[in-house]
Design an enzyme around this catalytic site. Structure first.
Site, PDB file in Angstrom:
ATOM      1  N   HIS A 205      -6.189  -7.251  -0.702  1.00 61.18           N
ATOM      2  CA  HIS A 205      -6.335  -5.811  -0.935  1.00 61.18           C
ATOM      3  C   HIS A 205      -5.519  -5.396  -2.162  1.00 61.18           C
ATOM      4  O   HIS A 205      -4.478  -5.996  -2.446  1.00 61.18           O
ATOM      5  CB  HIS A 205      -5.846  -5.029   0.291  1.00 61.18           C
ATOM      6  CG  HIS A 205      -6.555  -5.431   1.556  1.00 61.18           C
ATOM      7  ND1 HIS A 205      -6.011  -6.312   2.475  1.00 61.18           N
ATOM      8  CD2 HIS A 205      -7.788  -5.101   2.008  1.00 61.18           C
ATOM      9  CE1 HIS A 205      -6.879  -6.491   3.467  1.00 61.18           C
ATOM     10  NE2 HIS A 205      -7.967  -5.778   3.207  1.00 61.18           N
TER      11      HIS A 205
ATOM     12  N   HIS B  48       0.818  -1.228   0.000  1.00 63.85           N
ATOM     13  CA  HIS B  48       0.000   0.000   0.000  1.00 63.85           C
ATOM     14  C   HIS B  48       0.851   1.277   0.000  1.00 63.85           C
ATOM     15  O   HIS B  48       0.317   2.371  -0.183  1.00 63.85           O
ATOM     16  CB  HIS B  48      -0.931   0.038   1.211  1.00 63.85           C
ATOM     17  CG  HIS B  48      -1.987  -1.021   1.192  1.00 63.85           C
ATOM     18  ND1 HIS B  48      -2.841  -1.201   0.122  1.00 63.85           N
ATOM     19  CD2 HIS B  48      -2.315  -1.989   2.105  1.00 63.85           C
ATOM     20  CE1 HIS B  48      -3.660  -2.228   0.376  1.00 63.85           C
ATOM     21  NE2 HIS B  48      -3.350  -2.717   1.569  1.00 63.85           N
TER      22      HIS B  48
ATOM     23  N   ASP C 197      -2.609 -10.760  -2.461  1.00 65.99           N
ATOM     24  CA  ASP C 197      -3.187 -10.205  -1.230  1.00 65.99           C
ATOM     25  C   ASP C 197      -4.631  -9.780  -1.537  1.00 65.99           C
ATOM     26  O   ASP C 197      -4.934  -9.379  -2.667  1.00 65.99           O
ATOM     27  CB  ASP C 197      -2.369  -8.994  -0.791  1.00 65.99           C
ATOM     28  CG  ASP C 197      -2.779  -8.454   0.567  1.00 65.99           C
ATOM     29  OD1 ASP C 197      -2.081  -8.741   1.552  1.00 65.99           O
ATOM     30  OD2 ASP C 197      -3.804  -7.729   0.638  1.00 65.99           O
TER      31      ASP C 197
ATOM     32  N   ASP D 263      -4.566 -12.856   3.236  1.00 65.16           N
ATOM     33  CA  ASP D 263      -5.791 -12.365   3.861  1.00 65.16           C
ATOM     34  C   ASP D 263      -7.045 -12.612   3.015  1.00 65.16           C
ATOM     35  O   ASP D 263      -8.138 -12.191   3.401  1.00 65.16           O
ATOM     36  CB  ASP D 263      -5.670 -10.879   4.238  1.00 65.16           C
ATOM     37  CG  ASP D 263      -4.980 -10.046   3.185  1.00 65.16           C
ATOM     38  OD1 ASP D 263      -4.731 -10.559   2.068  1.00 65.16           O
ATOM     39  OD2 ASP D 263      -4.672  -8.873   3.471  1.00 65.16           O
TER      40      ASP D 263
HETATM   41 ZN    ZN Z   1      -4.115  -7.235   2.537  1.00 64.38          ZN
END
Ligand code: ZN
Length: 308
Positions: A164, A125, A162, A245
């Site tokens: 996200h 991120h 991931d 995740d």
């Molecule tokens: Zn994540």
């Protein structure tokens, strides 16, 4: 397979405060899972300290200095509501960068076949000039740029499973045709980017998953979109933003993958790396917040990297 496993006790001293999902216990649970005899052939490496020069491959000096200046002498400092600094954050963040760059050196010099970096804080991120989403510096982006600059690779692929979207990695390479960034991620979910229309210069592939999706949809999307794109790109090195995740037990998502799905994607990525880049894969830990699910998923991932 010769598989490197990077870790270091300093990663435990990046403290994020009580109740924060991105906690030191994540790495403790991974370490316990990999202590069993099955993993005795792993080549264990203590992550070296990276350098400011390596971080600056992606992040401008003013930003690096601002983060380092914000590290408190005690307690915690919140860069935003999710992203925390503690006295141990500098060493942890520098060792995370050091681990991925050392892995690039070792894999590209043929000292090992592949690597898994059990590091924190995570990185995907972190945009070039913005720390966010538990991430300070973008480890996988730094590894890609380090490999490009030092080994003059023409095509580096980053696959990010991931749950996200790796907005930071996408931002780092949005106009860089030599780096392919392909991500599967739940939408809607944090951080809100990652629409299929975000394509960079044809080098960005975003594949959203819908809330409730299982391994069947995940595999179908990889088989139909990401894996063919990867084969078309023919990478010289494959980097993986390995977040676990999307597991069915993870508290931060509503995607329902199992350990078997992580085994499948690892095998598929290895197959592609075998075809185009002599099996060179560097897998870098991102998310994964249910401790048991994380440990079991990483164990399956690393076992597969070992060829077991
Ligand atoms: Zn994540």
């Amino acid at each position: 397979m010769k598989t490197l496993y990077y870790s270091h006790p300093d990663f435990l001293f990046h403290e994020t405060g009580a109740g924060h999902p991105e906690c030191a216990d994540r790495l403790r649970s991974i370490a316990i899972a990999l202590e069993v005899p099955e993993f005795s052939s792993l080549i264990r490496v203590l992550a070296p300290l990276g350098t400011e020069q390596q971080i600056r491959l992606i992040h401008p000096l003013f930003h690096v200095e601002a983060i380092l200046a914000a590290i408190p002498e005690q307690g915690e400092y919140y860069l935003d509501q999710d992203t925390v600094l503690s006295p141990g954050s500098k060493k942890a963040a520098f060792r995370a960068v050091g681990a991925v760059c050392d892995a690039v050196d070792k894999i590209l010099s043929g000292k090992a076949d592949n690597a898994f970096c059990a590091i924190r804080p995570p990185g995907h991120h972190a945009e070039p000039d913005l720390a966010m989403g538990f991430c300070l510096f973008n480890n996988v982006a730094i590894a890609a740029e380090y490999a490009r600059r030092h080994y003059h690779l023409e095509r580096i692929a980053i696959v990010d499973f991931d749950v996200h979207h790796g907005n930071g990695t996408q931002a780092a390479f949005y106009n860089q045709p030599n780096v392919l960034y392909a991500s599967s991620h739940e939408m809607p979910n944090y951080p809100g980017t990652g629409y299929p229309t975000e394509t960079g210069v044809g080098n960005i592939i975003n594949v959203p998953l819908a809330t409730g999706d299982t391994g069947a949809e995940f595999r179908k999307k990889y088989s139909n979109i990401i894996l063919p794109a990867l084969r078309k790109f023919k990478p010289d090195l494959l980097l993986v933003s390995a977040g676990f995740d999307a597991h069915k037990d993870d508290p931060l998502s509503s995607i329902s993958l199992t350990e078997d799905d992580f085994k499948w994607i690892t095998q598929e990525l290895m197959c592609c790396a075998d075809s185009y880049c002599e099996g060179r894969i560097i897998s870098i830990l991102e998310g994964g917040y249910n401790l048991n699910a994380l440990a079991a998923s990483v164990a399956v991932h690393v076992k597969t990297l070992l060829g077991l």
